[in-house]
Design an enzyme around this catalytic site. Sequence first.
Site, PDB file in Angstrom:
ATOM      1  CB  ALA A 239      -0.984   0.145   1.267  1.00 59.75           C
ATOM      2  CD  GLU A 242       1.254  -1.368  -7.183  1.00 59.01           C
ATOM      3  OE1 GLU A 242       0.480  -0.801  -7.652  1.00 59.01           O
ATOM      4  OE2 GLU A 242       1.943  -2.241  -7.381  1.00 59.01           O
ATOM      5  CB  SER A 244       2.064   7.412  -2.934  1.00 58.61           C
ATOM      6  OG  SER A 244       1.549   7.418  -1.969  1.00 58.61           O
ATOM      7  CB  CYS A 352      -5.939   4.805   3.593  1.00 64.26           C
ATOM      8  SG  CYS A 352      -4.236   4.550   3.084  1.00 64.26           S
ATOM      9  CD  GLU A 361       4.991   9.081   0.213  1.00 60.36           C
ATOM     10  OE1 GLU A 361       5.771   8.116   0.836  1.00 60.36           O
ATOM     11  OE2 GLU A 361       3.993   8.543  -0.439  1.00 60.36           O
TER      12      GLU A 361
END
Length: 403
Positions: A239, A242, A244, A352, A361
């Site tokens: 997680a 993939e 981001s 999430c 990010e």
Amino acid sequence: MSDTTVPDYPTARESSCPFAPAATIRAMTRENPVGKVRIWDGSTPWFITRHADQRALLNDPRLSINEKRPGYPHMTRSRAAGAPHHPALITNTDPPEHTRLRRTVNAPFMVKRVEALRPRIQEVLDNLIDQMLAGPNPADLVQAIGLPVPTLVITEILGAPYEDHELFQTTSHMLVSHEATPEEAQEAARALSGYIGDLFQRRLAEPGDDVLSEMAGRVRAGEMSPQEAITMAMAILIAGHETSASMISLGTLALLRNPDQLALLRANDDPKFVANAVEELLRYLTIVHTGIRRIANEDIELHGKVIKAGDGVIFDLSGANWDAEEFPDPERLDLRRPARQHHAFGYGAHQCLGQSLARVELQVVYGTLYKRVPTLALAVPFEEVEFAMEGVAYGLRTLPVTW
């Protein structure tokens, strides 16, 4: 509703507007908010698309995320085949078990801990931009920036060597693909589990300053089992890069298609504006395009229809994020829109885990890349950009850019 009127799901997007949810989903949001769709195994779970309905039901204990129950609407054949053998995870347990498991991994992803990583994420990005600018022009933004930023960050957080990134990028891609056979997914899971298991044993013997070491401490304290720790670390690794990676490349493409919005972002140094721009891009793109899945514990009445106990339910997040009742003119990318109420990360107890990390990010990337490379442009016609739709989240195979 006759069989012929039940649309297949996931539903193909229109190539002329690949960012938008499929027309079928938008029509159901307006006209049939408690409809049904047909998934890969021929079953027809309920389909919920409206923002307000998702808010109500994703916090409702009458729905369960227990994937081991008969009738659960699995995303893929390989997920269905593996479900009976999956250990307890935050992605397949209800409270109170979910609460216990989430507590074991929550700390590294709390806002304060993630904010402390911002300077390191900035350094990672600046180095990658330097390398891209010093290399061939045009370049593939997916490989130059999109994949490496979140992969470098999540490997550092977890305590996995970045030089092994090809192994876990390949295996994790197989594990989230709708096109992988159960055998391929099983082999990928075995390879990744073995790799993480070896790392975990090393952290048990010699702890460091990383998430695997924290989990090793919890195992020693009897708070979680070794298998729970290994499976959790696999989930974090998958997680953590993939989605981001997809958002960085897709967000860039969406901004290049909306030059007025890109100009706004380039001209604005206010961190609050950049943070809001991230929320609007998350809403607009909604990269988890295969819905989130539940099963009813008891009968639930909604808009005059009854979801029976044992029925599967799919929540399409893009439907909610393009629901005009919540977001007027949803097809317009508007970086000034207050979009924080979006469901790109889901909603409720199972939201999430890594959303704070993803936000930081994306704030660093969107707030830096277009200022550092002010002439960034597509190196091919938009129609030639190849989308990858086979995973849980959609993204781009490549994004050729020039400057």
